[in-house]
Design a protein around this motif. Structure first.
Motif, PDB file in Angstrom:
ATOM      1  N   ARG A 126      26.794 -21.998 -18.547  1.00  9.39           N
ATOM      2  CA  ARG A 126      25.930 -20.822 -18.637  1.00  9.39           C
ATOM      3  C   ARG A 126      26.758 -19.549 -18.505  1.00  9.39           C
ATOM      4  O   ARG A 126      27.501 -19.386 -17.544  1.00  9.39           O
ATOM      5  CB  ARG A 126      24.857 -20.879 -17.546  1.00  9.39           C
ATOM      6  CG  ARG A 126      23.909 -22.055 -17.681  1.00  9.39           C
ATOM      7  CD  ARG A 126      22.740 -21.911 -16.739  1.00  9.39           C
ATOM      8  NE  ARG A 126      23.147 -22.003 -15.345  1.00  9.39           N
ATOM      9  CZ  ARG A 126      23.258 -23.125 -14.661  1.00  9.39           C
ATOM     10  NH1 ARG A 126      22.988 -24.264 -15.261  1.00  9.39           N
ATOM     11  NH2 ARG A 126      23.615 -23.122 -13.406  1.00  9.39           N
ATOM     12  N   SER A 128      27.036 -15.202 -20.516  1.00 13.76           N
ATOM     13  CA  SER A 128      26.409 -14.242 -21.417  1.00 13.76           C
ATOM     14  C   SER A 128      27.435 -13.712 -22.410  1.00 13.76           C
ATOM     15  O   SER A 128      28.635 -13.712 -22.135  1.00 13.76           O
ATOM     16  CB  SER A 128      25.791 -13.078 -20.634  1.00 13.76           C
ATOM     17  OG  SER A 128      26.791 -12.361 -19.918  1.00 13.76           O
ATOM     18  N   GLU A 159      23.158  -7.994 -24.096  1.00 12.86           N
ATOM     19  CA  GLU A 159      23.742  -9.175 -23.469  1.00 12.86           C
ATOM     20  C   GLU A 159      22.756 -10.341 -23.570  1.00 12.86           C
ATOM     21  O   GLU A 159      21.601 -10.238 -23.140  1.00 12.86           O
ATOM     22  CB  GLU A 159      24.067  -8.905 -21.996  1.00 12.86           C
ATOM     23  CG  GLU A 159      25.244  -7.973 -21.782  1.00 12.86           C
ATOM     24  CD  GLU A 159      26.557  -8.633 -22.165  1.00 12.86           C
ATOM     25  OE1 GLU A 159      26.795  -9.791 -21.752  1.00 12.86           O
ATOM     26  OE2 GLU A 159      27.346  -7.997 -22.891  1.00 12.86           O
ATOM     27  N   ASN A 161      21.855 -14.415 -22.789  1.00 15.56           N
ATOM     28  CA  ASN A 161      22.168 -15.589 -21.979  1.00 15.56           C
ATOM     29  C   ASN A 161      22.395 -16.786 -22.899  1.00 15.56           C
ATOM     30  O   ASN A 161      21.612 -17.036 -23.818  1.00 15.56           O
ATOM     31  CB  ASN A 161      21.033 -15.890 -21.004  1.00 15.56           C
ATOM     32  CG  ASN A 161      20.892 -14.814 -19.948  1.00 15.56           C
ATOM     33  OD1 ASN A 161      21.896 -14.245 -19.497  1.00 15.56           O
ATOM     34  ND2 ASN A 161      19.672 -14.513 -19.539  1.00 15.56           N
ATOM     35  N   ARG A 163      23.852 -21.010 -23.313  1.00 17.61           N
ATOM     36  CA  ARG A 163      24.289 -22.305 -22.794  1.00 17.61           C
ATOM     37  C   ARG A 163      25.138 -22.957 -23.878  1.00 17.61           C
ATOM     38  O   ARG A 163      24.658 -23.238 -24.975  1.00 17.61           O
ATOM     39  CB  ARG A 163      23.109 -23.191 -22.385  1.00 17.61           C
ATOM     40  CG  ARG A 163      22.372 -22.634 -21.162  1.00 17.61           C
ATOM     41  CD  ARG A 163      21.426 -23.619 -20.553  1.00 17.61           C
ATOM     42  NE  ARG A 163      20.729 -23.038 -19.419  1.00 17.61           N
ATOM     43  CZ  ARG A 163      19.826 -23.680 -18.683  1.00 17.61           C
ATOM     44  NH1 ARG A 163      19.524 -24.941 -18.987  1.00 17.61           N
ATOM     45  NH2 ARG A 163      19.248 -23.091 -17.664  1.00 17.61           N
ATOM     46  N   GLU A 175      18.902 -17.666 -24.982  1.00 16.56           N
ATOM     47  CA  GLU A 175      17.589 -17.315 -24.432  1.00 16.56           C
ATOM     48  C   GLU A 175      17.057 -16.072 -25.138  1.00 16.56           C
ATOM     49  O   GLU A 175      17.674 -15.002 -25.085  1.00 16.56           O
ATOM     50  CB  GLU A 175      17.694 -17.062 -22.931  1.00 16.56           C
ATOM     51  CG  GLU A 175      16.339 -16.857 -22.276  1.00 16.56           C
ATOM     52  CD  GLU A 175      16.436 -16.643 -20.781  1.00 16.56           C
ATOM     53  OE1 GLU A 175      15.411 -16.812 -20.089  1.00 16.56           O
ATOM     54  OE2 GLU A 175      17.542 -16.292 -20.296  1.00 16.56           O
ATOM     55  N   TRP A 180      14.489 -20.846 -24.921  1.00 17.02           N
ATOM     56  CA  TRP A 180      15.834 -21.225 -25.339  1.00 17.02           C
ATOM     57  C   TRP A 180      15.789 -21.671 -26.798  1.00 17.02           C
ATOM     58  O   TRP A 180      15.124 -22.651 -27.128  1.00 17.02           O
ATOM     59  CB  TRP A 180      16.381 -22.332 -24.449  1.00 17.02           C
ATOM     60  CG  TRP A 180      16.750 -21.836 -23.085  1.00 17.02           C
ATOM     61  CD1 TRP A 180      16.006 -21.911 -21.950  1.00 17.02           C
ATOM     62  CD2 TRP A 180      17.961 -21.153 -22.732  1.00 17.02           C
ATOM     63  NE1 TRP A 180      16.669 -21.324 -20.903  1.00 17.02           N
ATOM     64  CE2 TRP A 180      17.870 -20.850 -21.344  1.00 17.02           C
ATOM     65  CE3 TRP A 180      19.100 -20.775 -23.434  1.00 17.02           C
ATOM     66  CZ2 TRP A 180      18.894 -20.187 -20.661  1.00 17.02           C
ATOM     67  CZ3 TRP A 180      20.122 -20.119 -22.756  1.00 17.02           C
ATOM     68  CH2 TRP A 180      20.009 -19.816 -21.392  1.00 17.02           C
TER      69      TRP A 180
END
Length: 221
Positions: A126, A128, A159, A161, A163, A175, A180
């Motif tokens: 995780r 950004s 920014e 997020n 994964r 995200e 997601w």
């Protein structure tokens, strides 16, 4: 950490149950496995840290360290699959774990493993990244989609997020508005490619074409 474990378990639909602290007998099976592993596997490896300082004595663990994390993982897997699973187990009435697994799976079947999307969400790293006009870039691989383009029009240099799953860098999870979304690589050739393979390729190309001004996509592919 424990938070990461809880999040991964939740994403995979797993319920965690913890034995109370100070009662090792409540987790006797895993404690027994750790003891067996420490006697039959790690005792053969250099650089071990032992159970405590008294056991270690003047053994210089740091100076004798000889394995990378990847080497240790490979040794552990080989030992479990080729030795532990093939050895008679007292807790199974003398049956080997491999035979027990085969016998019970014939009776009850096996629950399918999580699909790639769920693994990416559960085990993905995780962090950004700043959304640019050309999408998101991770480890030199560019990712873009219609949803990202719409986000860029709404708020530039935002920014996002992410994964990122090193076992398959063909896509990332991003995200967007609390959901997601899977965003593919701009080049489909990265589907199914592991991060280790890609990093090794980059290093090899950098050494082979170090006099080139830049690496062309044709060379990379």
């Amino acid at each position: 950490n424990s938070y990461d474990v809880r999040v991964a378990a939740r994403d995979l639909g797993i319920t965690l149950e913890h034995a109370p602290g100070g009662h090792p007998e409540m987790r006797a099976r895993i404690e027994r496995f750790f003891r067996t592993m420490s006697i039959k596997l790690t005792a053969r490896l250099t650089g071990r840290t032992f159970g405590n300082m008294i056991e270690r004595g003047d053994y210089d663990s740091k100076a004798r360290a000889a394995l990378t994390a990847e080497d240790l993982c490979e040794a552990l897997i080989r030992w479990v699959v080729d030795i532990y699973h093939q050895s008679p187990h007292q807790g199974l009435g003398g049956e080997t774990p491999a035979n027990c697994w085969n016998r019970l799976t014939e009776l009850y079947g096996v629950q399918p493993s999580a699909d790639l999307r769920r693994r990416r969400l559960a085990f993905g790293t995780r962090f950004s990244r700043t959304l640019r006009e050309n999408g998101l870039t991770v480890l030199g691989v560019r990712y873009h989609s219609r949803q990202l383009a719409e986000q860029f029009l709404r708020l530039r240099d935002r920014e996002m997020n992410i994964r990122w799953y090193g076992e398959d860098i063909g896509a990332i999870a991003v995200e967007i508005d609390g959901q997601w979304i899977e965003v593919p690589s701009v080049f489909s050739r990265f589907q199914g490619v592991r991060a280790q393979t890609w990093v090794a390729t980059q290093r090899e190309l950098a050494a082979r074409f170090k006099h080139e001004a830049r690496l062309e996509e044709e060379i990379i592919f």
